[in-house]
Write an enzyme that holds these catalytic residues in place. Structure first.
Site, PDB file in Angstrom:
ATOM      1  N   LEU A 188      -3.486  -0.197   7.375  1.00  0.00           N
ATOM      2  CA  LEU A 188      -3.808   0.121   5.990  1.00  0.00           C
ATOM      3  C   LEU A 188      -3.926   1.633   5.847  1.00  0.00           C
ATOM      4  CD1 LEU A 188      -6.465  -2.664   5.316  1.00  0.00           C
ATOM      5  CD2 LEU A 188      -4.019  -2.709   4.894  1.00  0.00           C
ATOM      6  N   ARG A 241      -6.130  -7.058  21.817  1.00  0.00           N
ATOM      7  CA  ARG A 241      -5.294  -8.148  21.292  1.00  0.00           C
ATOM      8  C   ARG A 241      -4.228  -8.629  22.265  1.00  0.00           C
ATOM      9  NH1 ARG A 241      -4.201  -6.085  15.055  1.00  0.00           N
ATOM     10  NH2 ARG A 241      -6.357  -6.330  14.392  1.00  0.00           N
ATOM     11  N   HIS A 283      -1.262 -11.395  17.535  1.00  0.00           N
ATOM     12  CA  HIS A 283      -2.700 -11.459  17.282  1.00  0.00           C
ATOM     13  C   HIS A 283      -3.254 -12.705  17.961  1.00  0.00           C
ATOM     14  CE1 HIS A 283      -6.480 -11.326  15.189  1.00  0.00           C
ATOM     15  NE2 HIS A 283      -6.138 -10.187  14.625  1.00  0.00           N
ATOM     16  N   ARG A 333      -0.780  -1.508  17.784  1.00  0.00           N
ATOM     17  CA  ARG A 333      -1.578  -0.967  16.688  1.00  0.00           C
ATOM     18  C   ARG A 333      -3.030  -1.395  16.839  1.00  0.00           C
ATOM     19  NH1 ARG A 333      -3.547  -2.884  12.027  1.00  0.00           N
ATOM     20  NH2 ARG A 333      -2.389  -4.845  12.049  1.00  0.00           N
ATOM     21  N   GLY A 380       4.124   1.697  -0.873  1.00  0.00           N
ATOM     22  CA  GLY A 380       4.949   1.898  -2.060  1.00  0.00           C
ATOM     23  C   GLY A 380       4.140   2.223  -3.300  1.00  0.00           C
ATOM     24  N   SER A 411      -9.988 -13.839  11.514  1.00  0.00           N
ATOM     25  CA  SER A 411     -10.358 -12.469  11.838  1.00  0.00           C
ATOM     26  C   SER A 411     -10.749 -12.307  13.305  1.00  0.00           C
ATOM     27  CB  SER A 411     -11.521 -12.024  10.973  1.00  0.00           C
ATOM     28  OG  SER A 411     -12.002 -10.796  11.472  1.00  0.00           O
ATOM     29  N   LEU A 415       0.832  -1.199   0.000  1.00  0.00           N
ATOM     30  CA  LEU A 415       0.000   0.000   0.000  1.00  0.00           C
ATOM     31  C   LEU A 415       0.864   1.245   0.000  1.00  0.00           C
ATOM     32  CD1 LEU A 415      -2.866  -0.910   2.457  1.00  0.00           C
ATOM     33  CD2 LEU A 415      -2.919  -0.759  -0.025  1.00  0.00           C
TER      34      LEU A 415
HETATM   35  C1  LIG Z   1      -2.814 -11.410   7.870  1.00  0.00           C
HETATM   36  C2  LIG Z   1      -2.768  -9.926   8.077  1.00  0.00           C
HETATM   37  C3  LIG Z   1      -3.953  -9.220   8.175  1.00  0.00           C
HETATM   38  C4  LIG Z   1      -3.942  -7.837   8.340  1.00  0.00           C
HETATM   39  N1  LIG Z   1      -5.124  -7.184   8.448  1.00  0.00           N
HETATM   40  C5  LIG Z   1      -5.114  -5.843   8.580  1.00  0.00           C
HETATM   41  C6  LIG Z   1      -6.332  -5.118   8.634  1.00  0.00           C
HETATM   42  O1  LIG Z   1      -7.412  -5.692   8.570  1.00  0.00           O
HETATM   43  N2  LIG Z   1      -6.283  -3.783   8.747  1.00  0.00           N
HETATM   44  C7  LIG Z   1      -5.100  -3.118   8.796  1.00  0.00           C
HETATM   45  O2  LIG Z   1      -5.135  -1.910   8.868  1.00  0.00           O
HETATM   46  N3  LIG Z   1      -3.934  -3.774   8.741  1.00  0.00           N
HETATM   47  C8  LIG Z   1      -3.902  -5.113   8.642  1.00  0.00           C
HETATM   48  N4  LIG Z   1      -2.711  -5.783   8.588  1.00  0.00           N
HETATM   49  C9  LIG Z   1      -1.455  -5.027   8.542  1.00  0.00           C
HETATM   50  C10 LIG Z   1      -1.212  -4.437   7.165  1.00  0.00           C
HETATM   51  O3  LIG Z   1      -1.679  -5.316   6.170  1.00  0.00           O
HETATM   52  C11 LIG Z   1       0.258  -4.170   6.860  1.00  0.00           C
HETATM   53  O4  LIG Z   1       0.835  -3.546   7.919  1.00  0.00           O
HETATM   54  C12 LIG Z   1       0.412  -3.241   5.668  1.00  0.00           C
HETATM   55  O5  LIG Z   1      -0.321  -3.723   4.591  1.00  0.00           O
HETATM   56  C13 LIG Z   1       1.843  -3.073   5.278  1.00  0.00           C
HETATM   57  O6  LIG Z   1       1.924  -2.383   4.039  1.00  0.00           O
HETATM   58  P1  LIG Z   1       3.305  -1.900   3.457  1.00  0.00           P
HETATM   59  O7  LIG Z   1       3.021  -1.213   2.201  1.00  0.00           O
HETATM   60  O8  LIG Z   1       4.039  -1.152   4.483  1.00  0.00           O
HETATM   61  O9  LIG Z   1       4.151  -3.228   3.217  1.00  0.00           O
HETATM   62  P2  LIG Z   1       3.867  -4.554   2.391  1.00  0.00           P
HETATM   63  O10 LIG Z   1       2.513  -4.608   1.856  1.00  0.00           O
HETATM   64  O11 LIG Z   1       4.351  -5.673   3.237  1.00  0.00           O
HETATM   65  O12 LIG Z   1       4.796  -4.422   1.144  1.00  0.00           O
HETATM   66  C14 LIG Z   1       6.170  -4.633   1.202  1.00  0.00           C
HETATM   67  C15 LIG Z   1       6.727  -4.500  -0.187  1.00  0.00           C
HETATM   68  O13 LIG Z   1       8.123  -4.418  -0.132  1.00  0.00           O
HETATM   69  C16 LIG Z   1       8.700  -5.350  -1.011  1.00  0.00           C
HETATM   70  N5  LIG Z   1       9.961  -5.743  -0.398  1.00  0.00           N
HETATM   71  C17 LIG Z   1      10.174  -6.189   0.853  1.00  0.00           C
HETATM   72  N6  LIG Z   1      11.473  -6.407   1.043  1.00  0.00           N
HETATM   73  C18 LIG Z   1      12.097  -6.078  -0.099  1.00  0.00           C
HETATM   74  C19 LIG Z   1      13.442  -6.098  -0.514  1.00  0.00           C
HETATM   75  N7  LIG Z   1      14.420  -6.475   0.287  1.00  0.00           N
HETATM   76  N8  LIG Z   1      13.713  -5.710  -1.788  1.00  0.00           N
HETATM   77  C20 LIG Z   1      12.712  -5.315  -2.636  1.00  0.00           C
HETATM   78  N9  LIG Z   1      11.442  -5.276  -2.266  1.00  0.00           N
HETATM   79  C21 LIG Z   1      11.142  -5.660  -1.015  1.00  0.00           C
HETATM   80  C22 LIG Z   1       7.726  -6.441  -1.151  1.00  0.00           C
HETATM   81  O14 LIG Z   1       7.904  -7.094  -2.384  1.00  0.00           O
HETATM   82  C23 LIG Z   1       6.425  -5.664  -1.096  1.00  0.00           C
HETATM   83  O15 LIG Z   1       6.138  -5.180  -2.379  1.00  0.00           O
HETATM   84  C24 LIG Z   1      -2.717  -7.158   8.422  1.00  0.00           C
HETATM   85  C25 LIG Z   1      -1.527  -7.870   8.329  1.00  0.00           C
HETATM   86  C26 LIG Z   1      -1.547  -9.241   8.178  1.00  0.00           C
HETATM   87  C27 LIG Z   1      -0.248  -9.972   8.167  1.00  0.00           C
END
Ligand SMILES: Cc1cc2nc3c(=O)[nH]c(=O)nc-3n(C[C@H](O)[C@H](O)[C@H](O)COP(=O)(O)OP(=O)(O)OC[C@H]3O[C@@H](n4cnc5c(N)ncnc54)[C@H](O)[C@@H]3O)c2cc1C
Ligand code: HEM
Ligand code: FES
Lengths: 258, 637, 218
Positions: B441, B330, B266, B435, B45, B284, B43
């Site tokens: 998100l 949690r 969780h 959190r 990036g 959930s 989200l």
């Molecule tokens: C099962 C689950 C359910 C969740 N439910 C919720 C919810 O209902 N509501 C809520 O608000 N949050 C929820 N969360 C938390 C939330 O989804 C995440 O915190 C959030 O989506 C993280 O987004 P991000 O863009 O920071 O990272 P990510 O979406 O993890 O993206 C990371 C990106 O970095 C890239 N990357 C990583 N390392 C490297 C590297 N070394 N080199 C190149 N690229 C790399 C990956 O390819 C990916 O594209 C949940 C999390 C989980 C695990």
């Protein structure tokens, strides 16, 4: 947990070092496989064994292992993601197999999905199709207040049904024609069901379909194998709706402006 | 180390708007002269890449996945918060701000949290316009639900796939920009180093995962959006490829790490079922609305759950927390589950599980209602475990889920390494020590859509940049360095697999740096981790060759970084001798065994600065001052 | 016009033409079958009908030209589509297992189509061309029809071909609606059933003609 058992399987796995080198099947034994394992965990166990014996593990794509990221997938005994309906490979558990089974494991096969290694294929063609128009052009900051756009619940639900697509490529793998219609139509209908998607609706259909053709996917013969294989059970009516959009687009909205 | 948070002056409600006005702008015609590298397409990036490209910057995007849409954001189920107050139930920006600060147990920066709450509403507008199919009411308006124990219904959701839909929205916005030619996409590229020239982050080195070659890319700024590090624990709800490597590379190049010990557990995940288990699946949180959590009162009770009479069941949450019952936050729910299992009351084959029982709810509401509410979750549970939760209670156990800690950033999202911005879960976020559900998100998208587009312009406009490209020596030096590491990994050819080490590390982390931590255990972990690491570097087996698609090698590199990082996490946990949010120190608890914060000594962000290999990092504090929300002790009795 | 050609270029467009031509062919088959059914009333009625058609002069030539175009485009596109489908699956699976989407009819469309093409050629040679070449009138044709089916090999080939036609239609009839965008979660299911019924009806309908012809000849 349900009763756990261990089973033994014979795997015939497609091994191919890269796209340029021809591949072949190798036979491996998967012993002491707990029926509680997922299919990918079973592969992990086999891979650990291979690694310790100095053989390169079987390469396969995977990430979330909960059926949502769309990374996993290969063809097991002739069926994309294995035989269980509405299930990705990572969610397919070994309790659905029997002791002594032989599993033939192949990569998704399509001209538009060249093999990278073993069971890993290049599905970037899907990204290119989305680039051709799978979006609503709205710049950050220019959106109107969310509640000013009314969406009938039915449309929101239909849009969500289509939007559930995880882009795994099973539809292409399962289609005897390697057609990407289910994927493309899911995106076209997701956006086409919503008022926000209307301004670009016809343009989107034309551009995405042309891109899909260009990338070497096959045509739709309405076999419906895609629907049967889709782990998210996306319906084939999406394809019909896409066809309709395309024909209307071509016949009635074919403005110079495209 | 200069930890200037750069929080603007003025009243909290006007800080962000004043700041936006005060920040310098880049002339539209000049924007395309600036190149920005975005690493990660979750989200954070994707939204950043799309928005920056729309402004006219030249953007290069990198992800280790085969397509941007696989980022782990895709897996978020529950929803996204916003202060729209559509249900008219008393929500407001101020309340969301207040809840988030309080929920984070007073360990987040107030000004950041307020800005997050302020922006939340724009996010919903943006996503709706992109075509995110949020749940609707019959009148066509957006539907909200209450989530994660919030008192108001402020959560927007798209069935159980909110993260997926939001990510597809941001992804498609980015795809549109790729089509326009101002974003270039590089998939299957893993960041291995960040290149610093004249004290500024000016590029990255990535490993092309298909052919194993190193590639260098230069830019005027680097955005790290690489997600959280929950996989340090091996088993977590994070996807298999989630890693700390990118953040760790940044840390080693001068970006300080903040609050690494703030990890979230969780309570409702499907329990571990065997040694071969590769990850855990989240169920959930909403299940606790109707499910009752219990264990048998008797140790080693092997009867079937249905055969255990009512008075021999221990409904521990209901008994201990009469007013919140099964709906305690949690961390409280998780800790109590662990406690009963530690007492030997756990159920299932591993005895590391508690029941989540729907039989009363089914009796009261009928199977149909339960099916409507949780049908897809029940199906998912059955798919994984082979048990029908309509007939037998579910078994659940806590698991690592989210990491609040991350690279330290100032109000502008810039790390201590100039030109390196960190967004999303990768930064030490606005969630403090804990959190709230549906807030990650929101934060990822706030960072990407609405914060970075402003603050990066200010950085460009207030700095001068020397002309460099990928031929600069710093790039080839970095490539050589990483090549050495890779060759070292390849040359060991020991006899333990990478996963084996990862599992061993995870076990230590979970046992001693998990839900409940104490000095003795943490010190023990600090002894064990280097031991595992030493053995790893002597005895790991990496098959194949390095200049090829080699997933074992990818994993090995990530585990090597986890082994380094785990020590920092543990060190931080040891340093913080208070309990707060997800961090529970047994030494710091109330008489009833609840977490006790120590505001006098620990109202700060713990910031760690890299000091060189095998040296203890430098420790810094960013004091936290609460002007608008007065800290109070949480109580759920 | 250029617009219509442009549609041709895409997969969806080709299938659109395939569907429209298939639908028109179905329409022709209805006409053809009803024409042939005049045999029920004896050779005279049949001959009268044939002569009536021949009597329309330019009209019938025009109709036959259109029909030929429809056939040719259906055949041409069928070949193009099938080839491009084969190309899209460049490497075959070593094991392939339907999940129940495919039917015998859908799987065999190119093959049933091919058999129909062979049949079409033979059929044209047998009657249409022979009639023109020999300058027969309706009565002579009627006699020839009855005669020809006394040959057991020909009779069996015809029966086989019309069954193949039935199979082709049992998928084609519903598929064509999907291809032109007339689709629905429920109604399409009804179309699928209807297609099977139509397939059987056409097969039976056409299969009875030779028997009537042979019976009349006795
Ligand atoms: C099962 C689950 C359910 C969740 N439910 C919720 C919810 O209902 N509501 C809520 O608000 N949050 C929820 N969360 C938390 C939330 O989804 C995440 O915190 C959030 O989506 C993280 O987004 P991000 O863009 O920071 O990272 P990510 O979406 O993890 O993206 C990371 C990106 O970095 C890239 N990357 C990583 N390392 C490297 C590297 N070394 N080199 C190149 N690229 C790399 C990956 O390819 C990916 O594209 C949940 C999390 C989980 C695990
Ligand atoms: C009178 C005879 C025929 C009729 C009534 C007929 C009818 C149809 C119909 C209705 C379809 C479905 C179109 C769609 O899916 O949209 C179809 C498909 C097809 N027809 Fe025919 N057809 C006839 C003859 C032929 C012949 C002679 C061929 C020879 C090449 C042929 C080859 C095909 C093929 C290959 C398809 C499948 C195309 C695809 O889905 O990829 N047909 N036909
Ligand atoms: S690994 Fe994500 S869908 Fe299977």
């Amino acid at each position: 947990m349900s009763e756990s058992n261990t089973i033994h399987l014979t795997l015939r796995v497609w091994r191919q070092p890269n796209a340029a080198t021809p591949g072949r099947f190798e036979t491996y034994e998967a012993t002491n496989i707990s029926t509680e394992m997922s299919f990918l965990e079973m592969l992990d166990v086999v891979n650990d064994q291979l690694a310790l014996n100095g053989i390169e593990p079987i390469a396969f794509d995977h990430d979330c292992r909960e059926g949502i990221c769309g990374a996993c997938g290969c063809v097991v005994n002739g069926q994309a993601h294995g035989h269980l309906k509405g299930t990705t490979l990572c969610q397919l558990h070994m309790r659905h197999f029997r002791d002594g089974d032989t599993l033939v494991i192949e990569p998704f096969r399509a001209k538009a999905f060249p093999i990278i290694k073993d069971l890993v294929v290049d599905r970037s063609a899907f990204d290119q199709i989305i680039q051709a128009g799978g979006y609503i052009s709205v710049k950050t900051g220019s959106a109107p207040e969310a509640s000013s756009i009314l969406v009938p619940k039915k449309n929101a639900d239909l849009a969500m049904d289509a939007a559930a697509c995880i882009g795994c490529g099973a539809c292409v793998a399962a289609c005897p024609n390697s057609s990407a219609m289910l994927f493309v139509s899911a995106k076209i209908n997701h956006l086409g069901q919503l008022p926000q998607g209307q301004p670009e609706r016809y343009r989107r259909a034309i551009h995405m379909i042309e891109k899909m053709d260009e990338l070497g996917f096959g045509n739709c013969s309405n076999h419906l194998e895609c629907e049967a294989a889709c782990p998210k059970e996306i319906q084939f009516v999406n394809i019909g709706r896409m066809n309709r959009d395309y024909i209307i687009a071509k016949l009635f909205h074919n403005e110079e402006a495209f | 180390m200069n930890l200037d948070s750069k929080v603007p002056s003025g009243h909290i409600t006007t800080k962000w708007s004043n700041h936006r006005f005060e920040m310098k702008l880049v002339n539209p015609a000049n924007k395309r002269k600036y190149q920005i590298i975005v690493v990660g397409t979750g989200l954070a990036g994707s939204s950043a890449a799309a928005s920056l490209s729309e402004l006219g910057y030249q953007v290069k995007v990198f992800t280790l996945h085969d397509t941007p849409r696989r980022a782990h954001s895709i897996a978020a189920q529950g929803g996204i918060n916003a202060a729209k107050n559509y249900p008219n139930d008393g929500d407001s920006i101020w309340r969301l701000f207040y809840d988030t600060v309080k929920g984070g147990d007073y360990r987040a920066r107030e000004a950041n949290v307020y800005r997050l709450a302020e922006i939340s509403n724009h996010i919903i507008d943006q996503c709706v316009a992109q075509g995110v199919p949020f749940a609707r009411e019959y009148g066509g308006l957006l539907e909200n639900r209450s989530f994660g124990g919030a008192q108001v219904s402020r959560t927007f959701y798209a069935r159980g796939q909110t993260g997926q839909q939001l990510l597809l929205g941001a992804y498609s916005a980015m795809m549109k920009e790729i089509a326009n030619g101002s974003v270039s996409l590089f998939t299957r590229r893993e960041l291995v180093d960040i290149v610093v020239i004249d004290g500024k982050a000016r590029g990255i080195v990535v490993r092309n995962l298909i052919n194993g070659k190193f590639e260098s890319y230069s830019a005027h700024a680097v955005l790290l959006c690489t997600g959280g590090y929950g996989n340090a624990y091996f088993l977590s709800t994070n996807a298999m490829n989630c890693n700390v490597s990118a953040a760790w590379a940044a840390y080693k190049r001068g970006a300080a790490f903040a609050n690494p010990c703030f990890t979230q557990i969780h309570p409702t995940c499907i329990p571990v079922h065997g040694d071969y288990q590769s990850k855990l699946t989240l169920m959930s949180e909403s299940l606790r609305n109707d499910g009752r959590v219990w264990v048998p009162r008797k140790q080693g009770d092997t009867r079937k759950p249905s055969e255990i009479p009512e008075d021999e069941r221990y409904y521990f949450l209901e008994e201990k927390y009469p007013s919140f019952g099964n709906l305690v936050p949690r961390d409280v729910a998780s800790r109590n589950a662990k406690e009963v299992c530690d007492k030997g009351l756990g159920v299932g084959t591993t005895k590391l599980a508690v029941y989540l029982d729907f039989s009363d709810a089914i009796k009261r509401l009928g199977k149909k209602v339960i099916e409507e509410r949780y049908g897809n979750l029940f199906d998912m549970y059955e798919k994984i475990t082979g048990v029908n939760p309509y007939e037998e209670p579910m078994m659940i156990y806590p698991a690592i889920h989210y990491t609040m800690g991350g690279i330290w950033v100032d109000y502008n999202l810039m790390s201590t390494l100039p030109g390196l911005f960190v967004l999303g879960e990768a930064n030490f976020s606005d969630h403090g020590a804990n959190r709230l559900g549906a807030s990650a998100l929101m934060q990822g998208l706030a960072d990407g859509y609405f914060i970075i587009p402003y603050t990066i312009g200010h950085y460009f406009a207030s700095n001068t940049f020397s002309k460099i490209d990928e031929t600069h020596l710093a790039f080839s030096d970095a490539e050589k360095e990483i090549e050495q590491t890779i060759q070292r990994l390849m040359s060991i050819q020991g006899n333990r697999t990478v996963d084996d080490f990862h599992r061993q590390l995870g076990q230590i982390m979970w046992d001693y740096v998990g839900m409940s931590r104490n000095e003795k255990g943490l010190k023990y972990a600090l002894e064990k981790i280097p031991e595992i690491r030493d053995e790893f570097w002597k005895n790991v087996k990496v098959t194949g060759v390095s200049n090829d698609f080699n997933q074992t090698l990818e994993k090995a590199k990530r585990v090597a970084d986890f082994l380094d990082f785990a020590e920092l996490l543990t060190l931080d946990a040891l340093e913080r001798r208070e309990s707060c949010g997800g961090h529970f120190r047994e030494e710091s608890q109330t008489e009833e065994g609840e977490a006790k914060r120590d505001d006098e000594n620990y109202s700060h962000v713990s910031v760690w600065e890299y000091n060189g290999p095998n040296l203890k990092p430098n420790f810094h504090k960013e004091p936290l001052i609460f002007e608008y929300v007065k800290p109070s002790q949480r109580s759920y009795k | 016009m250029s617009l219509l050609i442009e549609i041709f270029k895409t997969s969806v467009g080709k299938k659109f033409y395939m569907a429209i031509s298939g639908l028109l062919l179905l329409g022709f088959l209805v006409f053809h079958l009803s024409g042939n059914s005049t045999l029920i009333f004896g050779h005279e009625t049949f001959a009268a009908f044939v002569d009536f058609l021949a009597g329309t002069g330019p009209l019938i030539y025009f109709a036959e030209l259109i029909l030929a175009l429809i056939f040719l485009s259906h055949i041409f596109l069928g070949i193009i589509l099938t080839l491009s489908n084969w190309k899209a699956r460049n490497v075959k699976y070593s094991v392939s297992n339907s999940r129940g989407g495919q039917t015998f009819a859908s799987k065999t469309m190119p093959y049933t189509g091919f058999i129909l093409l062979l049949f079409l050629i033979i059929h044209l040679l047998d009657y249409t061309i022979t009639k023109y070449m020999s300058g027969w009138d309706g009565w002579q044709l009627a006699m020839h029809v009855s005669d020809s089916f006394k040959n057991f090999a020909r009779l069996s080939f015809y029966i086989f071909a019309v069954i193949v036609l039935g199979v082709h239609i049992s998928h084609g009839f519903w598929s064509l609606f999907q291809s032109i965008g007339v689709t629905h979660t429920q109604y399409t299911k009804m179309l699928q059933k209807l297609a099977k019924v139509l397939g059987v009806l056409f097969a039976i309908g056409f299969a009875t003609i030779p028997f009537i012809a042979v019976t009349l000849a006795k």
